[in-house]
Design a protein around this motif. Structure first.
Motif, mmCIF file in Angstrom:
data_model
loop_
_atom_site.group_PDB
_atom_site.id
_atom_site.type_symbol
_atom_site.label_atom_id
_atom_site.label_comp_id
_atom_site.label_asym_id
_atom_site.label_seq_id
_atom_site.Cartn_x
_atom_site.Cartn_y
_atom_site.Cartn_z
ATOM 1 N N GLY A 165 0.803 -1.214 0.000
ATOM 2 C CA GLY A 165 0.000 0.000 0.000
ATOM 3 C C GLY A 165 0.836 1.264 0.000
ATOM 4 O O GLY A 165 0.531 2.226 -0.728
ATOM 5 N N LEU A 166 1.900 1.258 0.790
ATOM 6 C CA LEU A 166 2.771 2.434 0.862
ATOM 7 C C LEU A 166 3.469 2.668 -0.471
ATOM 8 O O LEU A 166 3.518 3.801 -0.978
ATOM 9 N N ALA A 167 4.014 1.605 -1.060
ATOM 10 C CA ALA A 167 4.712 1.741 -2.341
ATOM 11 C C ALA A 167 3.760 2.139 -3.459
ATOM 12 O O ALA A 167 4.090 2.976 -4.305
ATOM 13 N N ALA A 168 2.566 1.540 -3.466
ATOM 14 C CA ALA A 168 1.593 1.860 -4.508
ATOM 15 C C ALA A 168 1.149 3.317 -4.415
ATOM 16 O O ALA A 168 1.052 4.016 -5.431
ATOM 17 N N THR A 169 0.894 3.789 -3.198
ATOM 18 C CA THR A 169 0.455 5.174 -3.036
ATOM 19 C C THR A 169 1.555 6.154 -3.417
ATOM 20 O O THR A 169 1.304 7.169 -4.080
ATOM 21 N N ALA A 170 2.785 5.849 -2.995
ATOM 22 C CA ALA A 170 3.907 6.713 -3.353
ATOM 23 C C ALA A 170 4.097 6.753 -4.867
ATOM 24 O O ALA A 170 4.374 7.814 -5.449
ATOM 25 N N THR A 171 3.922 5.609 -5.508
ATOM 26 C CA THR A 171 4.062 5.561 -6.961
ATOM 27 C C THR A 171 2.943 6.334 -7.643
ATOM 28 O O THR A 171 3.170 7.021 -8.647
ATOM 29 N N PHE A 172 1.727 6.218 -7.111
ATOM 30 C CA PHE A 172 0.612 6.995 -7.668
ATOM 31 C C PHE A 172 0.939 8.490 -7.616
ATOM 32 O O PHE A 172 0.760 9.210 -8.605
ATOM 33 N N ALA A 173 1.431 8.935 -6.468
ATOM 34 C CA ALA A 173 1.782 10.349 -6.326
ATOM 35 C C ALA A 173 2.871 10.735 -7.322
ATOM 36 O O ALA A 173 2.800 11.786 -7.977
ATOM 37 N N ARG A 174 3.872 9.883 -7.441
ATOM 38 C CA ARG A 174 4.976 10.178 -8.361
ATOM 39 C C ARG A 174 4.486 10.240 -9.804
ATOM 40 O O ARG A 174 4.913 11.106 -10.569
ATOM 41 N N GLU A 175 3.592 9.329 -10.186
ATOM 42 C CA GLU A 175 3.077 9.324 -11.552
ATOM 43 C C GLU A 175 2.269 10.585 -11.843
ATOM 44 O O GLU A 175 2.328 11.124 -12.955
ATOM 45 N N VAL A 176 1.502 11.053 -10.862
ATOM 46 C CA VAL A 176 0.749 12.292 -11.053
ATOM 47 C C VAL A 176 1.715 13.463 -11.244
ATOM 48 O O VAL A 176 1.523 14.316 -12.125
ATOM 49 N N VAL A 177 2.758 13.508 -10.416
ATOM 50 C CA VAL A 177 3.752 14.577 -10.543
ATOM 51 C C VAL A 177 4.440 14.508 -11.906
ATOM 52 O O VAL A 177 4.671 15.548 -12.560
ATOM 53 N N LYS A 178 4.760 13.296 -12.370
ATOM 54 C CA LYS A 178 5.360 13.141 -13.695
ATOM 55 C C LYS A 178 4.420 13.611 -14.794
ATOM 56 O O LYS A 178 4.851 14.187 -15.794
ATOM 57 N N ASP A 179 3.114 13.345 -14.617
ATOM 58 C CA ASP A 179 2.144 13.804 -15.611
ATOM 59 C C ASP A 179 2.113 15.331 -15.679
ATOM 60 O O ASP A 179 1.927 15.917 -16.759
ATOM 61 N N VAL A 180 2.283 15.978 -14.533
ATOM 62 C CA VAL A 180 2.360 17.445 -14.526
ATOM 63 C C VAL A 180 3.589 17.888 -15.320
ATOM 64 O O VAL A 180 3.530 18.835 -16.115
ATOM 65 N N GLU A 181 4.684 17.185 -15.120
ATOM 66 C CA GLU A 181 5.924 17.505 -15.834
ATOM 67 C C GLU A 181 5.754 17.334 -17.346
ATOM 68 O O GLU A 181 6.338 18.081 -18.146
ATOM 69 N N ASP A 182 4.920 16.349 -17.756
ATOM 70 C CA ASP A 182 4.793 15.983 -19.169
ATOM 71 C C ASP A 182 3.557 16.565 -19.844
ATOM 72 O O ASP A 182 3.154 16.100 -20.918
ATOM 73 N N VAL A 183 2.935 17.557 -19.232
ATOM 74 C CA VAL A 183 1.664 18.079 -19.753
ATOM 75 C C VAL A 183 1.761 18.489 -21.218
ATOM 76 O O VAL A 183 0.862 18.202 -22.019
ATOM 77 N N ALA A 184 2.844 19.153 -21.611
ATOM 78 C CA ALA A 184 2.951 19.679 -22.981
ATOM 79 C C ALA A 184 2.857 18.564 -24.020
ATOM 80 O O ALA A 184 2.037 18.625 -24.951
ATOM 81 N N GLY A 185 3.688 17.532 -23.874
ATOM 82 C CA GLY A 185 3.680 16.444 -24.837
ATOM 83 C C GLY A 185 2.403 15.631 -24.790
ATOM 84 O O GLY A 185 1.877 15.214 -25.833
ATOM 85 N N ASP A 186 1.870 15.393 -23.577
ATOM 86 C CA ASP A 186 0.644 14.611 -23.439
ATOM 87 C C ASP A 186 -0.543 15.330 -24.069
ATOM 88 O O ASP A 186 -1.404 14.715 -24.699
ATOM 89 N N ARG A 187 -0.593 16.657 -23.898
ATOM 90 C CA ARG A 187 -1.690 17.420 -24.494
ATOM 91 C C ARG A 187 -1.609 17.392 -26.016
ATOM 92 O O ARG A 187 -2.636 17.276 -26.704
ATOM 93 N N GLU A 188 -0.391 17.451 -26.540
ATOM 94 C CA GLU A 188 -0.207 17.414 -27.991
ATOM 95 C C GLU A 188 -0.665 16.082 -28.573
ATOM 96 O O GLU A 188 -1.183 16.023 -29.694
ATOM 97 N N GLU A 189 -0.491 14.994 -27.798
ATOM 98 C CA GLU A 189 -0.911 13.671 -28.247
ATOM 99 C C GLU A 189 -2.384 13.389 -27.972
ATOM 100 O O GLU A 189 -2.893 12.324 -28.305
#
Length: 281
Positions: A165-189
């Motif tokens: 549970g701890l690892a999964a939640t931490a990974t979820f948070a990290r993935e959301v933060v990464k999505d913020v970092e990648d907004v430009a490319g993700d929006r273009e796609e």
């Protein structure tokens, strides 16, 4: 094409650091479950995890090659070091290695491996572009490395579930933060990630709240008397690092996601420390 550059490209495609780290997490799951009496099973579980993680990285890069051309043009496929078909074949070989190792393990571990393989293959094509769903899938896959390691040696204990549970939640948070970092490319796609659909700040607020809940839950092994002071001494700074890093995502997502990852590994060490003191006692 320069053979050296091509070889380096295939190696980078597998993300060997991530693959080895995933194998290490599987070992931690086995250790926390008390699996040192089954060393052969532990070795096969670690090999299966490392190979499957490397294969998943290659598959992800294959399907993300157009997005990476915008967000990460230096990666092996968009940079021209590895052809797309070569990456797909490479992933197939790595999956075969993972399968060969997984079939030697108990039915529960094999079942987890099959479920993970299906989730991994469906992630890029089905789940990745769905708001939060793709993040949850990646979170499960990361946390399940501990469950897989425990299942390989015959059991899923309470601490193993807490670690999952701890690892999964931490990974979820990290993935959301990464999505913020990648907004430009993700929006273009045309992807509909959580930051694009809900907004960057609400997405980061959700990640921070989830991390806070996970940090509180990490105290359970200590409160229940399963692990002692050695566990608490390591898990508290791990929680602080992960929670602080997630909050830092509002300012610097790239730095924040790296520190969340480091905090996850520190949390895994906390469980090792807790289990080790029980074994010694």
């Amino acid at each position: 094409m320069d053979p050296t550059r091509t070889l380096e490209g295939y190696l980078e495609l597998a993300r060997p650091g991530n693959a080895v780290a995933a194998g290490a997490l599987t070992f931690v799951g086995s250790f926390v479950a008390g699996g040192l009496d089954a060393p052969v099973a532990v070795v096969f579980a670690v090999v299966a995890t490392a190979a499957a993680t490397a294969a998943g990285n290659a598959v992800n890069d294959y399907f993300d090659r157009e997005i990476d051309a915008v967000n990460r043009p230096g990666r092996p496929i968009p940079s021209g070091r590895v052809p797309a078909r070569g990456a797909a074949a490479y992933a197939g070989v790595l999956f075969a290695v993972a399968t060969a190792a997984a079939v030697t393990l108990p039915p529960l571990a094999l079942g987890i491996a099959v479920a993970n393989l299906l989730a991994l293959l469906a992630y890029t094509q089905v789940f990745k572009g769905l708001p939060a769903v793709g993040n949850v899938v990646v979170a499960y896959l990361t946390g399940s490395t501990f469950l897989f390691g425990a299942a390989a040696v015959g059991g899923l204990s309470g601490p193993t579930w807490t670690l999952f549970g701890l690892a999964a939640t931490a990974t979820f948070a990290r993935e959301v933060v990464k999505d913020v970092e990648d907004v430009a490319g993700d929006r273009e796609e045309g992807l509909r990630t959580l930051p694009i659909v809900a907004g960057e700040r609400p997405a980061l607020a959700l990640a921070t709240a989830a991390m806070a809940v996970a940090a509180l839950a990490s105290a359970l092994p200590y409160l229940r008397g399963t692990f002692g002071a050695a566990y608490l001494a390591v898990v508290v700074p791990a929680d602080a690092a992960m929670l602080g890093a997630t909050a830092w995502g509002f300012r610097d997502p790239a730095t924040a996601q790296r520190w969340i990852k480091r905090g996850t590994f520190l949390a895994a060490i906390a469980f090792v420390a807790g289990r080790a003191t029980v074994v010694v006692a």
